[in-house]
Write a protein that holds these residues in place. Structure first.
Motif, mmCIF file in Angstrom:
data_model
loop_
_atom_site.group_PDB
_atom_site.id
_atom_site.type_symbol
_atom_site.label_atom_id
_atom_site.label_comp_id
_atom_site.label_asym_id
_atom_site.label_seq_id
_atom_site.Cartn_x
_atom_site.Cartn_y
_atom_site.Cartn_z
ATOM 1 N N TYR A 51 0.818 -1.217 0.000
ATOM 2 C CA TYR A 51 0.000 0.000 0.000
ATOM 3 C C TYR A 51 0.850 1.265 0.000
ATOM 4 O O TYR A 51 0.315 2.368 0.109
ATOM 5 N N ALA A 52 2.158 1.113 -0.142
ATOM 6 C CA ALA A 52 3.050 2.265 -0.030
ATOM 7 C C ALA A 52 2.739 3.353 -1.050
ATOM 8 O O ALA A 52 2.840 4.551 -0.756
ATOM 9 N N ASP A 53 2.336 2.956 -2.264
ATOM 10 C CA ASP A 53 2.070 3.939 -3.313
ATOM 11 C C ASP A 53 0.709 4.618 -3.157
ATOM 12 O O ASP A 53 0.413 5.579 -3.871
ATOM 13 N N ARG A 54 -0.091 4.136 -2.209
ATOM 14 C CA ARG A 54 -1.445 4.683 -2.055
ATOM 15 C C ARG A 54 -1.606 5.496 -0.774
ATOM 16 O O ARG A 54 -2.701 6.006 -0.512
ATOM 17 N N ALA A 55 -0.549 5.625 0.009
ATOM 18 C CA ALA A 55 -0.670 6.291 1.311
ATOM 19 C C ALA A 55 0.570 7.127 1.586
ATOM 20 O O ALA A 55 1.673 6.767 1.190
ATOM 21 N N ASP A 56 0.364 8.257 2.263
ATOM 22 C CA ASP A 56 1.472 9.159 2.589
ATOM 23 C C ASP A 56 2.085 8.891 3.956
ATOM 24 O O ASP A 56 3.092 9.495 4.309
ATOM 25 N N SER A 57 1.467 8.010 4.738
ATOM 26 C CA SER A 57 1.982 7.714 6.067
ATOM 27 C C SER A 57 1.764 6.246 6.372
ATOM 28 O O SER A 57 0.929 5.576 5.753
ATOM 29 N N ALA A 116 24.702 8.875 7.269
ATOM 30 C CA ALA A 116 23.375 9.066 6.695
ATOM 31 C C ALA A 116 22.502 7.895 7.081
ATOM 32 O O ALA A 116 22.959 6.749 7.109
ATOM 33 N N MET A 117 21.249 8.169 7.384
ATOM 34 C CA MET A 117 20.270 7.123 7.635
ATOM 35 C C MET A 117 19.420 6.958 6.383
ATOM 36 O O MET A 117 18.869 7.932 5.869
ATOM 37 N N VAL A 118 19.332 5.725 5.880
ATOM 38 C CA VAL A 118 18.468 5.412 4.745
ATOM 39 C C VAL A 118 17.516 4.324 5.211
ATOM 40 O O VAL A 118 17.899 3.167 5.363
ATOM 41 N N THR A 119 16.270 4.706 5.482
ATOM 42 C CA THR A 119 15.323 3.806 6.126
ATOM 43 C C THR A 119 14.001 3.779 5.384
ATOM 44 O O THR A 119 13.538 4.812 4.894
ATOM 45 N N ASN A 120 13.407 2.608 5.266
ATOM 46 C CA ASN A 120 12.069 2.495 4.695
ATOM 47 C C ASN A 120 11.047 2.944 5.735
ATOM 48 O O ASN A 120 10.933 2.338 6.803
ATOM 49 N N GLY A 121 10.305 4.001 5.430
ATOM 50 C CA GLY A 121 9.313 4.528 6.369
ATOM 51 C C GLY A 121 9.363 6.037 6.397
ATOM 52 O O GLY A 121 10.435 6.639 6.216
ATOM 53 N N GLY A 122 8.201 6.656 6.615
ATOM 54 C CA GLY A 122 8.115 8.105 6.619
ATOM 55 C C GLY A 122 8.520 8.720 7.938
ATOM 56 O O GLY A 122 8.762 8.024 8.932
ATOM 57 N N GLY A 146 10.509 5.210 0.406
ATOM 58 C CA GLY A 146 9.109 4.813 0.397
ATOM 59 C C GLY A 146 8.174 5.913 0.832
ATOM 60 O O GLY A 146 6.959 5.707 0.886
ATOM 61 N N TYR A 147 8.700 7.088 1.123
ATOM 62 C CA TYR A 147 7.873 8.218 1.555
ATOM 63 C C TYR A 147 7.787 9.264 0.453
ATOM 64 O O TYR A 147 6.732 9.462 -0.137
ATOM 65 N N ASP A 148 8.890 9.929 0.133
ATOM 66 C CA ASP A 148 8.886 10.903 -0.941
ATOM 67 C C ASP A 148 9.750 10.460 -2.117
ATOM 68 O O ASP A 148 10.053 11.246 -3.011
ATOM 69 N N LEU A 149 10.132 9.198 -2.109
ATOM 70 C CA LEU A 149 10.860 8.568 -3.199
ATOM 71 C C LEU A 149 10.691 7.060 -3.045
ATOM 72 O O LEU A 149 10.162 6.604 -2.030
ATOM 73 N N PRO A 150 11.109 6.254 -4.030
ATOM 74 C CA PRO A 150 10.829 4.813 -3.941
ATOM 75 C C PRO A 150 11.458 4.159 -2.718
ATOM 76 O O PRO A 150 12.464 4.629 -2.181
ATOM 77 N N ALA A 151 10.851 3.074 -2.295
ATOM 78 C CA ALA A 151 11.375 2.307 -1.166
ATOM 79 C C ALA A 151 12.593 1.493 -1.593
ATOM 80 O O ALA A 151 12.775 1.175 -2.775
ATOM 81 N N LYS A 152 13.452 1.191 -0.626
ATOM 82 C CA LYS A 152 14.513 0.214 -0.884
ATOM 83 C C LYS A 152 13.848 -1.110 -1.278
ATOM 84 O O LYS A 152 12.792 -1.439 -0.745
ATOM 85 N N PRO A 153 14.396 -1.845 -2.238
ATOM 86 C CA PRO A 153 15.761 -1.809 -2.764
ATOM 87 C C PRO A 153 15.986 -0.913 -3.984
ATOM 88 O O PRO A 153 17.022 -1.068 -4.648
ATOM 89 N N ASP A 154 15.070 -0.034 -4.318
ATOM 90 C CA ASP A 154 15.337 0.905 -5.402
ATOM 91 C C ASP A 154 16.625 1.678 -5.086
ATOM 92 O O ASP A 154 16.853 2.063 -3.934
ATOM 93 N N PRO A 155 17.460 1.933 -6.067
ATOM 94 C CA PRO A 155 18.734 2.619 -5.778
ATOM 95 C C PRO A 155 18.580 4.092 -5.413
ATOM 96 O O PRO A 155 19.503 4.679 -4.821
#
Length: 226
Positions: A51-57, A116-122, A146-155
């Protein structure tokens, strides 16, 4: 000395963990609403990221997921949303703790590297954890994949962090505990990785090192050849 000029880090399962997980929180949410369990923790975990692409939080993602799971099990969708809200109330994002040596590792790494922190989640989901753990002062940037850009594992999340640090991929290393999202995602951005845990023996990408706990990270990075 180390061959790297910067370190990028995952959060959940790499540096910290919840003191209560889904298997404890979901039954508590059902109890709070006053219903018997209408779906399993496994069903939620398996579905929620879709549901990541359908929700902002994360809250809205969970409400969509719970509503669908409720309907699929013969219940009103609104009941699912009420359970999701009860779950959010039960889940205290400050209710996290460092994994073994995590706090000391962050302090020692920050003395030597920009981090740098790179974490899946808003931010709604991850910032309370960072604040509770006291990590924020040590970080030069946080990327919410996954919040304002694609979620990992996207580069792209890894590339965004490298850009913020102004460090090329061959001069940085990523630390994570999920082979699919962390090791393969970092590799897609031409970024080497250190794995927290035991990497799969037949994986297509080999981490430059592996550690059993975050407390081992400073020495592991120091031992890598220049």
């Amino acid at each position: 000395m180390t061959k790297y000029d910067a370190v990028l880090l995952d959060l959940d399962g790499t540096l910290c963990e919840y003191t209560r997980g889904t298997e404890q929180l979901l039954p508590a949410a059902f109890d709070a609403v006053g219903v018997e369990p209408i779906f399993s923790p496994e069903a939620y975990v398996e579905r929620v990221d879709s549901y990541a692409d359908r929700a902002d939080s994360m809250l809205e993602r969970r409400r969509l997921c719970f509503a669908d799971l409720a309907a699929e099990n013969g219940h009103d969708r609104q009941l699912g949303r009420e359970v999701a809200d009860a779950y959010a109330a039960e889940r205290d994002h400050s209710n996290v703790r460092f994994l073994d040596g995590g706090a000391q590792a962050i302090e020692r790494l920050a003395e030597r590297f920009p981090l740098a922190m790179v974490t899946n989640g808003g931010p709604d989901m991850q910032d309370p954890k960072l604040e509770s753990l006291g990590i924020e002062p040590y970080l030069d940037t946080v990327v919410y994949a996954g919040y304002d850009l694609p979620a990992k594992p996207d580069p792209e999340p890894f590339e965004r962090a490298l850009e913020a640090l102004d460090v090329p991929s061959d001069r940085a290393v990523y630390v994570g505990n999920n082979y699919e999202t962390d090791v393969l995602g970092a590799a897609a951005a031409d970024l080497p990785s250190v794995f927290v845990g035991e990497p799969p023996a037949d994986g297509p990408v080999e981490p430059v090192a592996s550690v059993n706990s975050p407390g081992e990270l400073p020495s592991a990075l120091s031992s890598l050849p220049r």
